[in-house]
Design an enzyme around this catalytic site. Structure first.
Site, PDB file in Angstrom:
ATOM      1  N   GLY A   1       0.187   9.052   4.258  1.00 22.57           N
ATOM      2  CA  GLY A   1      -0.785   7.966   4.155  1.00 22.57           C
ATOM      3  C   GLY A   1      -0.779   7.287   2.803  1.00 22.57           C
ATOM      4  O   GLY A   1       0.277   6.996   2.224  1.00 22.57           O
ATOM      5  N   VAL A   2      -1.969   7.077   2.239  1.00 21.83           N
ATOM      6  CA  VAL A   2      -2.089   6.387   0.955  1.00 21.83           C
ATOM      7  C   VAL A   2      -1.603   7.270  -0.194  1.00 21.83           C
ATOM      8  O   VAL A   2      -1.504   6.812  -1.339  1.00 21.83           O
ATOM      9  CB  VAL A   2      -3.557   5.938   0.740  1.00 21.83           C
ATOM     10  CG1 VAL A   2      -4.446   7.122   0.356  1.00 21.83           C
ATOM     11  CG2 VAL A   2      -3.648   4.811  -0.289  1.00 21.83           C
ATOM     12  N   GLY A   3      -1.236   8.516   0.100  1.00 19.96           N
ATOM     13  CA  GLY A   3      -0.671   9.403  -0.908  1.00 19.96           C
ATOM     14  C   GLY A   3       0.645   8.911  -1.476  1.00 19.96           C
ATOM     15  O   GLY A   3       1.132   9.440  -2.479  1.00 19.96           O
TER      16      GLY A   3
ATOM     17  N   TYR B   1     -21.155  17.188 -22.965  1.00 16.43           N
ATOM     18  CA  TYR B   1     -21.022  18.647 -22.893  1.00 16.43           C
ATOM     19  C   TYR B   1     -22.322  19.340 -23.289  1.00 16.43           C
ATOM     20  O   TYR B   1     -22.633  20.429 -22.783  1.00 16.43           O
ATOM     21  CB  TYR B   1     -19.871  19.116 -23.794  1.00 16.43           C
ATOM     22  CG  TYR B   1     -18.516  18.923 -23.155  1.00 16.43           C
ATOM     23  CD1 TYR B   1     -17.971  19.905 -22.330  1.00 16.43           C
ATOM     24  CD2 TYR B   1     -17.788  17.761 -23.354  1.00 16.43           C
ATOM     25  CE1 TYR B   1     -16.731  19.733 -21.732  1.00 16.43           C
ATOM     26  CE2 TYR B   1     -16.549  17.577 -22.763  1.00 16.43           C
ATOM     27  CZ  TYR B   1     -16.025  18.565 -21.953  1.00 16.43           C
ATOM     28  OH  TYR B   1     -14.804  18.388 -21.357  1.00 16.43           O
TER      29      TYR B   1
ATOM     30  N   HIS C   1     -11.569  13.576 -17.271  1.00 15.71           N
ATOM     31  CA  HIS C   1     -12.716  13.287 -18.142  1.00 15.71           C
ATOM     32  C   HIS C   1     -12.498  12.041 -18.986  1.00 15.71           C
ATOM     33  O   HIS C   1     -13.406  11.211 -19.132  1.00 15.71           O
ATOM     34  CB  HIS C   1     -13.008  14.490 -19.047  1.00 15.71           C
ATOM     35  CG  HIS C   1     -13.726  15.595 -18.350  1.00 15.71           C
ATOM     36  ND1 HIS C   1     -14.101  16.764 -18.976  1.00 15.71           N
ATOM     37  CD2 HIS C   1     -14.151  15.712 -17.069  1.00 15.71           C
ATOM     38  CE1 HIS C   1     -14.726  17.552 -18.111  1.00 15.71           C
ATOM     39  NE2 HIS C   1     -14.765  16.938 -16.950  1.00 15.71           N
TER      40      HIS C   1
ATOM     41  N   TYR D   1      -7.785   5.587  -8.959  1.00 10.55           N
ATOM     42  CA  TYR D   1      -6.726   5.088  -8.090  1.00 10.55           C
ATOM     43  C   TYR D   1      -5.390   5.226  -8.811  1.00 10.55           C
ATOM     44  O   TYR D   1      -5.269   4.847  -9.984  1.00 10.55           O
ATOM     45  CB  TYR D   1      -6.958   3.615  -7.729  1.00 10.55           C
ATOM     46  CG  TYR D   1      -8.210   3.378  -6.914  1.00 10.55           C
ATOM     47  CD1 TYR D   1      -8.250   3.714  -5.563  1.00 10.55           C
ATOM     48  CD2 TYR D   1      -9.355   2.839  -7.493  1.00 10.55           C
ATOM     49  CE1 TYR D   1      -9.398   3.514  -4.812  1.00 10.55           C
ATOM     50  CE2 TYR D   1     -10.506   2.632  -6.754  1.00 10.55           C
ATOM     51  CZ  TYR D   1     -10.524   2.975  -5.403  1.00 10.55           C
ATOM     52  OH  TYR D   1     -11.674   2.778  -4.659  1.00 10.55           O
TER      53      TYR D   1
ATOM     54  N   PHE E   1      -5.786  14.104  -4.513  1.00  9.90           N
ATOM     55  CA  PHE E   1      -6.761  13.087  -4.892  1.00  9.90           C
ATOM     56  C   PHE E   1      -8.152  13.720  -4.953  1.00  9.90           C
ATOM     57  O   PHE E   1      -8.524  14.538  -4.127  1.00  9.90           O
ATOM     58  CB  PHE E   1      -6.776  11.938  -3.888  1.00  9.90           C
ATOM     59  CG  PHE E   1      -5.528  11.065  -3.942  1.00  9.90           C
ATOM     60  CD1 PHE E   1      -4.689  11.082  -5.038  1.00  9.90           C
ATOM     61  CD2 PHE E   1      -5.210  10.232  -2.891  1.00  9.90           C
ATOM     62  CE1 PHE E   1      -3.558  10.280  -5.091  1.00  9.90           C
ATOM     63  CE2 PHE E   1      -4.094   9.422  -2.936  1.00  9.90           C
ATOM     64  CZ  PHE E   1      -3.254   9.441  -4.042  1.00  9.90           C
TER      65      PHE E   1
ATOM     66  N   THR F   1       1.073   6.180  -3.031  1.00 12.68           N
ATOM     67  CA  THR F   1       0.884   5.240  -4.141  1.00 12.68           C
ATOM     68  C   THR F   1       1.451   5.731  -5.482  1.00 12.68           C
ATOM     69  O   THR F   1       2.181   4.977  -6.134  1.00 12.68           O
ATOM     70  CB  THR F   1      -0.590   4.837  -4.281  1.00 12.68           C
ATOM     71  OG1 THR F   1      -1.426   5.999  -4.300  1.00 12.68           O
ATOM     72  CG2 THR F   1      -1.006   3.950  -3.112  1.00 12.68           C
ATOM     73  N   PRO F   2       1.182   6.973  -5.942  1.00 14.33           N
ATOM     74  CA  PRO F   2       1.793   7.381  -7.214  1.00 14.33           C
ATOM     75  C   PRO F   2       3.304   7.536  -7.103  1.00 14.33           C
ATOM     76  O   PRO F   2       4.033   7.326  -8.080  1.00 14.33           O
ATOM     77  CB  PRO F   2       1.110   8.726  -7.522  1.00 14.33           C
ATOM     78  CG  PRO F   2       0.671   9.242  -6.196  1.00 14.33           C
ATOM     79  CD  PRO F   2       0.303   8.025  -5.407  1.00 14.33           C
TER      80      PRO F   2
ATOM     81  N   GLU G   1      -9.624  16.652 -25.403  1.00 16.62           N
ATOM     82  CA  GLU G   1      -9.900  15.285 -24.945  1.00 16.62           C
ATOM     83  C   GLU G   1      -9.861  14.288 -26.101  1.00 16.62           C
ATOM     84  O   GLU G   1      -9.412  13.146 -25.922  1.00 16.62           O
ATOM     85  CB  GLU G   1     -11.242  15.250 -24.215  1.00 16.62           C
ATOM     86  CG  GLU G   1     -11.151  15.913 -22.836  1.00 16.62           C
ATOM     87  CD  GLU G   1     -12.486  16.295 -22.244  1.00 16.62           C
ATOM     88  OE1 GLU G   1     -13.523  15.755 -22.698  1.00 16.62           O
ATOM     89  OE2 GLU G   1     -12.509  17.139 -21.321  1.00 16.62           O
TER      90      GLU G   1
END
Length: 404
Positions: free
Chosen positions: A276-278, A95, A85, A208, A396, A280-281, A137
Site C-alpha cells: 500500500g502506501v508503505g 521532559y 521527537h 509522512y 509507520f 512512499t519511503p 536530541e
C-alpha cells in the site's frame, strides 16, 4: 548517578511492567493531558485513540528497566524515538512535565507497593534517561540547523503542486515559503506536517515519508485518503490535506528526520518490499538510485488492493523499461477479472513465487507497510536464509514491532 540498590529496585519492577505496562502508560497519558492539556497540540491524538502510543511507551519503559545497568545498548531504539521527537519539536522542558506525571502515575497505579525508595529510584532512572535523550536530541537538532537550508522546529511551506497518484493517494509538492532551498535528507526519511483540526480544536502533527529523491528545491509527500465511515483522529490530517488543502496554501513542516534510510552509493543488490502506501519511503530510495545512474541491481516488490489504488505504477514501469538493473513484481489482491501482464500476480505479496535470485548473500532488503505485512516478510526472509542485519523495516506510527 544511580546506585546499585536503585538499579535493583527498578529491575524489580520488570515483571509488573511486563504484565501491566499498558495500564500504567494509559493512566500516565490520561493524567498528563488532564494536567497539561496544551500537550494535546504536540502529541498525535490518533495514536492515543488507537492505543498505539500507550503500547509503544510501555515497551520502551520495560526495555529501559531491563537494561537499566547499561542503557547504551538501547541507543538504536532511543535514536528512533529521538528522531520522532525532533520532528515534533520536543524540547527539554517537555521532559520535566513527562517526568512529573510518570512518577506520579507509578505511585498511583502501584499504590502501597510504590515505596519511597522505589519512587526515588525511578525518579533517578527517569532523570538519567531524560539526560540521555535531551543530549542526543540536541545533537540531532544541531545536525539539522547545520545543513544548508536546514532548520529546527516548524517552518511554513507552500504547496505548489497537488497530484493525484491513484484513487487513494495524492502527492503534495512542498516548497519553502521564503523561496530558498530545502535541506538535504537521506532517502527514506520523513517529515512532520502540522495542521489545525477544527473537529478537535487542536493543532495536530503527522509524519509522512518523503516520497521523492533529495533535490534541493522541494519535498514531496504522498498521502493516503482514509475512507472509514467513522473517521478517527488518525485519518483527519490526511483527509484534511485531500479535501481542504490546495495549491497555494501554507502548511507548517518540520525538518526531515528518521533512521530508516540507506546510502545510494553502495553497489550490492537491494530489494524493496512494500504494501500500500508503505511504498512512499522506498520511492525516495529508488528514485535516488535512478537519478545518480546507479547500476546497483534493484528489485521492486509491491502489493496493493487493486489497480485503481496502485500509485506510481507508470513511474515504476518507466524505470524498469529504461534500466536493465531494475526488476519489478506487482501483486494485486483483487483483479476483478482484469488481465495481468508479466511480473504481475493476483493475491497478496508472496516472496516464494519470485525468482530464486531474489536471495543472495550481499542483498539488502527494505520493507515498509502495515505491521502485519512487515512481520510476515521479515520472518519469510529469515526462513529463506537472509541475515537479520540485512533486513531493514519502517513501521509507520509509534514503534510496536520488536523483530530484532
Amino acid at each position: 548517578m544511580m546506585t546499585k540498590d536503585q538499579m535493583e529496585l527498578v529491575k524489580g519492577t520488570v515483571p509488573v511492567l511486563r504484565q501491566h505496562g499498558v495500564l500504567l502508560t494509559t493512566h500516565f497519558y490520561k493524567r498528563m493531558f488532564e494536567g497539561n492539556p496544551e500537550l494535546k497540540n504536540v502529541f498525535n491524538m490518533g495514536n492515543q485513540e488507537n492505543n498505539k502510543q500507550q503500547t509503544a511507551l510501555a515497551m520502551a519503559v520495560l526495555a529501559y528497566a531491563e537494561h537499566i545497568e547499561n542503557p547504551a545498548v538501547l541507543m538504536p531504539v532511543l535514536d528512533g524515538i529521538g528522531q520522532k521527537h525532533i520532528s515534533l519539536d520536543i524540547r527539554p522542558e517537555h521532559y520535566l512535565i513527562v517526568g512529573e506525571h510518570l512518577i506520579a502515575s507509578i505511585k498511583e497505579v502501584l499504590g502501597d507497593a510504590a515505596s519511597a525508595e522505589l519512587l526515588e529510584a525511578w525518579t533517578t532512572a527517569y532523570n538519567q534517561l531524560a539526560a540521555i535523550m535531551t543530549g542526543h536530541e540536541n545533537h540531532l537538532y544541531v545536525q539539522q540547523i547545520s545543513k544548508k537550508g536546514g532548520w529546527s522546529g516548524w517552518r511554513p511551506f507552500v504547496i505548489k503542486e497537488k497530484v493525484v497518484e491513484s484513487t487513494e493517494i495524492t502527492s503534495f509538492y512542498l516548497y519553502p515559503s521564503h523561496g530558498g532551498m530545502v535541506a538535504d535528507f537521506l532517502p527514506g526519511q520523513f517529515l512532520s506536517v502540522r495542521l489545525f483540526l477544527p473537529e478537535l480544536n487542536l493543532l495536530q502533527p503527522r509524519q509522512y515519508s518523503i516520497s521523492s529523491a533529495p533535490n534541493g528545491e522541494f519535498y514531496r509527500i504522498s498521502v493516503k485518503k482514509e475512507t472509514a465511515s467513522s473517521l478517527t483522529p488518525d485519518g483527519m490530517i490526511s483527509n484534511r490535506l485531500h479535501n481542504y488543502v490546495g495549491v497555494g496554501d501554507i502548511i507548517e513542516v518540520s525538518a526531515p528526520a528518521g533512521n530508516f534510510s540507506f546510502s545510494p552509493d553502495k553497489d550490492n543488490p537491494v530489494v524493496f518490499i512494500s504494501g500500500g502506501v508503505g511504498q512512499t519511503p522506498l520511492m525516495s530510495m529508488m528514485e535516488s538510485l535512478v537519478r545518480i545512474g546507479s547500476k546497483r541491481p534493484r528489485t521492486w516488490i509491491h502489493g496493493c488492493r487493486d489497480k485503481n489504488v496502485h500509485a506510481f505504477k507508470e513511474v515504476i514501469e518507466n524505470w524498469t523499461g529504461q534500466n536493465d538493473d531494475i526488476k519489478k513484481h506487482i501483486f494485486y489482491a483483487d483483479l476483478d477479472g482484469e488481465r495481468i501482464t508479466k511480473n504481475e500476480y493476483e493475491g497478496w505479496v508472496d516472496l516464494n513465487v519470485i525468482d530464486s535470485d531474489l536471495i543472495t548473500p550481499q542483498t539488502e532488503y527494505y520493507i515498509c507497510g502495515p505491521a502485519g505485512f512487515i512481520e510476515t516478510h521479515y520472518r519469510q526472509l529469515l526462513l529463506m536464509g537472509v541475515k537479520k542485519e540485512l533486513i531493514h523495516f519502517e513501521e509507520f506510527g509509534p514503534q510496536t514491532l520488536n523483530l530484532n
